[in-house]
Design an enzyme around this catalytic site. Structure first.
Site, mmCIF file in Angstrom:
data_model
loop_
_atom_site.group_PDB
_atom_site.id
_atom_site.type_symbol
_atom_site.label_atom_id
_atom_site.label_comp_id
_atom_site.label_asym_id
_atom_site.label_seq_id
_atom_site.Cartn_x
_atom_site.Cartn_y
_atom_site.Cartn_z
ATOM 1 N NE ARG A 37 -4.295 -1.648 1.860
ATOM 2 C CZ ARG A 37 -5.229 -1.911 2.759
ATOM 3 N NH1 ARG A 37 -5.092 -1.506 4.014
ATOM 4 N NH2 ARG A 37 -6.302 -2.590 2.423
ATOM 5 C CE LYS A 199 -10.334 -4.817 8.449
ATOM 6 N NZ LYS A 199 -9.741 -3.836 7.517
ATOM 7 N N GLY A 352 -5.517 -5.949 1.876
ATOM 8 C CA GLY A 352 -4.149 -5.775 2.360
ATOM 9 C C GLY A 352 -3.573 -7.091 2.856
ATOM 10 N N GLY A 376 -12.361 -4.609 1.731
ATOM 11 C CA GLY A 376 -13.779 -4.249 1.765
ATOM 12 C C GLY A 376 -14.145 -3.298 0.635
HETATM 13 P P1 ADP Z 1 -8.091 -8.474 4.039
HETATM 14 O O1 ADP Z 1 -7.128 -7.471 4.634
HETATM 15 O O2 ADP Z 1 -7.422 -9.287 2.992
HETATM 16 O O3 ADP Z 1 -9.353 -7.825 3.571
HETATM 17 P P2 ADP Z 1 -9.119 -9.205 6.646
HETATM 18 O O4 ADP Z 1 -8.509 -7.971 7.209
HETATM 19 O O5 ADP Z 1 -10.588 -9.324 6.645
HETATM 20 O O6 ADP Z 1 -8.519 -9.491 5.176
HETATM 21 O O7 ADP Z 1 -8.640 -10.474 7.466
HETATM 22 C C1 ADP Z 1 -7.294 -10.854 7.593
HETATM 23 C C2 ADP Z 1 -7.067 -11.486 8.931
HETATM 24 O O8 ADP Z 1 -7.909 -12.621 9.093
HETATM 25 C C3 ADP Z 1 -5.650 -11.991 9.115
HETATM 26 O O9 ADP Z 1 -5.038 -11.312 10.189
HETATM 27 C C4 ADP Z 1 -5.827 -13.476 9.426
HETATM 28 O O10 ADP Z 1 -4.951 -13.956 10.397
HETATM 29 C C5 ADP Z 1 -7.245 -13.517 9.941
HETATM 30 N N1 ADP Z 1 -7.833 -14.878 9.887
HETATM 31 C C6 ADP Z 1 -8.041 -15.657 8.819
HETATM 32 N N2 ADP Z 1 -8.556 -16.844 9.170
HETATM 33 C C7 ADP Z 1 -8.694 -16.810 10.523
HETATM 34 C C8 ADP Z 1 -9.198 -17.740 11.498
HETATM 35 N N3 ADP Z 1 -9.654 -18.941 11.148
HETATM 36 N N4 ADP Z 1 -9.191 -17.343 12.792
HETATM 37 C C9 ADP Z 1 -8.736 -16.126 13.149
HETATM 38 N N5 ADP Z 1 -8.251 -15.212 12.289
HETATM 39 C C10 ADP Z 1 -8.236 -15.558 10.984
HETATM 40 C C1 3PG Z 2 -8.646 -2.023 4.902
HETATM 41 O O1 3PG Z 2 -7.630 -2.499 5.416
HETATM 42 O O2 3PG Z 2 -9.503 -2.712 4.313
HETATM 43 C C2 3PG Z 2 -8.789 -0.523 4.893
HETATM 44 O O3 3PG Z 2 -7.644 0.098 5.405
HETATM 45 C C3 3PG Z 2 -10.041 -0.082 5.649
HETATM 46 O O4 3PG Z 2 -9.962 -0.461 6.990
HETATM 47 P P1 3PG Z 2 -11.310 -0.550 7.902
HETATM 48 O O5 3PG Z 2 -12.044 -1.790 7.464
HETATM 49 O O6 3PG Z 2 -10.805 -0.631 9.307
HETATM 50 O O7 3PG Z 2 -12.104 0.686 7.617
HETATM 51 MG MG MG Z 3 -7.047 -6.573 6.538
#
Ligand code: ADP
Ligand code: 3PG
Ligand code: MG
Length: 395
Positions: A37, A199, A352, A376
């Protein structure tokens, strides 16, 4: 989609630009794990700087809920940016106070000042008018290059546009150009969505908006746990969201009306601790017990996912399928990423952490059509929703 970009700004020399980036990079033990990023923002920063603007850079990090959280300071990100640009980047102690105003005033052409994590102030999330106005007084122009935060209506992603001429940066422009064809043209089918990560609150709504659009849903990560609970399984001590169980149930019922197209894990990797040396077990989902944590999808589930990927024309993937930061829980993500990279189809990766996960499991970026910095935001954009941080950039 037509947006105003920084190329349209006539004279940048001597202007103070409030630049919103998203430096919410994955961190572990205080170190940046993946700087995508930040590197993706360099083109915009360099352009503004060489055109003679003074930059006031703003970003959030994590979700500090309007309070100062020491681990979520942007100190490391500012240092890293300074190293990449080979130029000083001064970071403020606070988001906005008299000292910050003083620093901003002193800023000369080509110099860079970075504000502290904007989410340390509760007014950021509330898009508070008084705060936004005060912040806007620091600069002459607002540039939004934070595609990955464009789904948030916050002071620094949207509010500033009420006070200043507003433009998109190059990263914002690249993301919109890469992702637009997916929504503007009929995607090559079957269209498969892979969802994982943590998330749940953000993503579950997006899944809902895809019910009529996608052919297959493959669900892993912590997100899957909420669906597993909704399907009646015990997930032990796994991370899941209780108040989303009902909507998860509705989504599954809706999807299953015609045929099997909503796939949740039927085998999982569990452990009772999260570490590099955790002892794991591979179990059918029915055998998960109260003291266990589900931390990855199992290899049979990965195989099922891969069978569907191999017949897909378009795949959109957001969210790691396991707790990939630790080796014992990387296998599901690795198996599915390798399969998708080999398969010849349109593949969009968002998030990310997802981008970081692909690097860690050594699956090269070249295997995918586009890797978005947005998680998201990318999903909401692809679902056809209007993103507030993009709406302000339209002509
Ligand atoms: P992205 O950034 O790709 O949108 P998220 O921020 O939603 O993804 O989620 C990423 C996080 O989800 C990572 O820190 C990962 O460790 C966590 N994660 C994935 N699977 C699990 C699980 N089964 N239990 C707890 N955390 C998890
Ligand atoms: C992300 O990592 O998806 C963006 O930085 C937005 O973060 P947020 O879901 O905490 O608003
Ligand atoms: Mg993330």
């Amino acid at each position: 989609m037509k947006i105003k970009t920084i190329k349209e700004i006539k004279d940048l020399k001597g202007k103070k630009v409030l630049l919103r980036v998203d430096f919410n990079v994955p961190m572990q033990n205080g170190e940046i794990q993946d700087d995508t990023r930040i590197t993706q923002s360099l083109e915009t920063i360099k352009y503004l700087k060489t055109q003679g603007a003074a930059l006031i850079i703003m970003s959030h990090m994590g979700r500090p809920k309007g309070k100062i959280v020491e681990e979520l300071r942007l100190t490391k990100a500012a240092k890293h940016l300074s190293k990449l640009l080979n130029t000083p980047v001064k970071k403020t102690e606070n988001v906005l106070d008299d000292k910050v105003k003083e620093e901003a005033k002193k800023l000369k052409n080509g110099e860079i000042l970075m504000l502290e994590n904007t989410r340390f102030r509760p007014e950021e999330k509330d898009c508070d008018p008084a705060f936004t106005k005060e912040l806007a007084s620091l600069g002459d122009i607002f540039v939004n290059d934070a595609f990955s935060a464009a789904h948030r209506k916050h002071a620094t992603t949207v509010g500033l546009a009420d006070h200043l001429p507003t433009y998109a940066g190059f990263l914002m422009q690249r993301e919109i150009e890469a992702l637009s064809p997916i929504i503007e043209e009929e995607p090559i089918r079957p269209l498969t969505l892979i969802f994982g990560g943590a998330k749940i609150d953000t993503k579950i709504e997006v899944i809902k908006s895809f019910i009529d659009k996608a052919d297959y849903f493959l669900i892993g990560g912590a997100l899957a746990n909420t669906f597993l609970v909704a399907a009646g399984f015990n997930v032990g001590k796994s991370l899941y969201e209780k108040d989303k169980v009902e909507i998860a149930r509705e989504i599954m019922l809706e999807c299953e009306k015609n045929r099997e197209r909503f796939i949740i894990p039927h085998d999982v990797v569990v452990a009772d601790e999260i570490s590099e040396t955790a002892e794991t077990a591979h179990l059918p989902i029915e055998d998960v017990m109260d003291n266990m944590k589900i931390l990855d999808i199992g290899k049979w589930t990965a195989e099922k996912f891969n069978n569907i990927i191999e017949k897909s024309g378009t795949v959109i993937w957001n969210g790691p399928l396991g707790l990939y930061e630790h080796k014992p829980f990387q296998n599901g993500t690795k198996l599915v990423a390798s399969s998708l990279a080999r398969h010849n189809c349109t593949s969009i990766i968002g998030g990310g952490d997802t981008a970081d996960a692909l690097k860690r499991v050594n699956v090269p970026a070249g295997g995918f059509t586009h890797i978005s910095t947005g998680g998201g935001a990318c999903l909401e954009f692809l679902s056809g929703k209007k993103l507030p941080g993009i709406e302000i950039l339209k002509n």
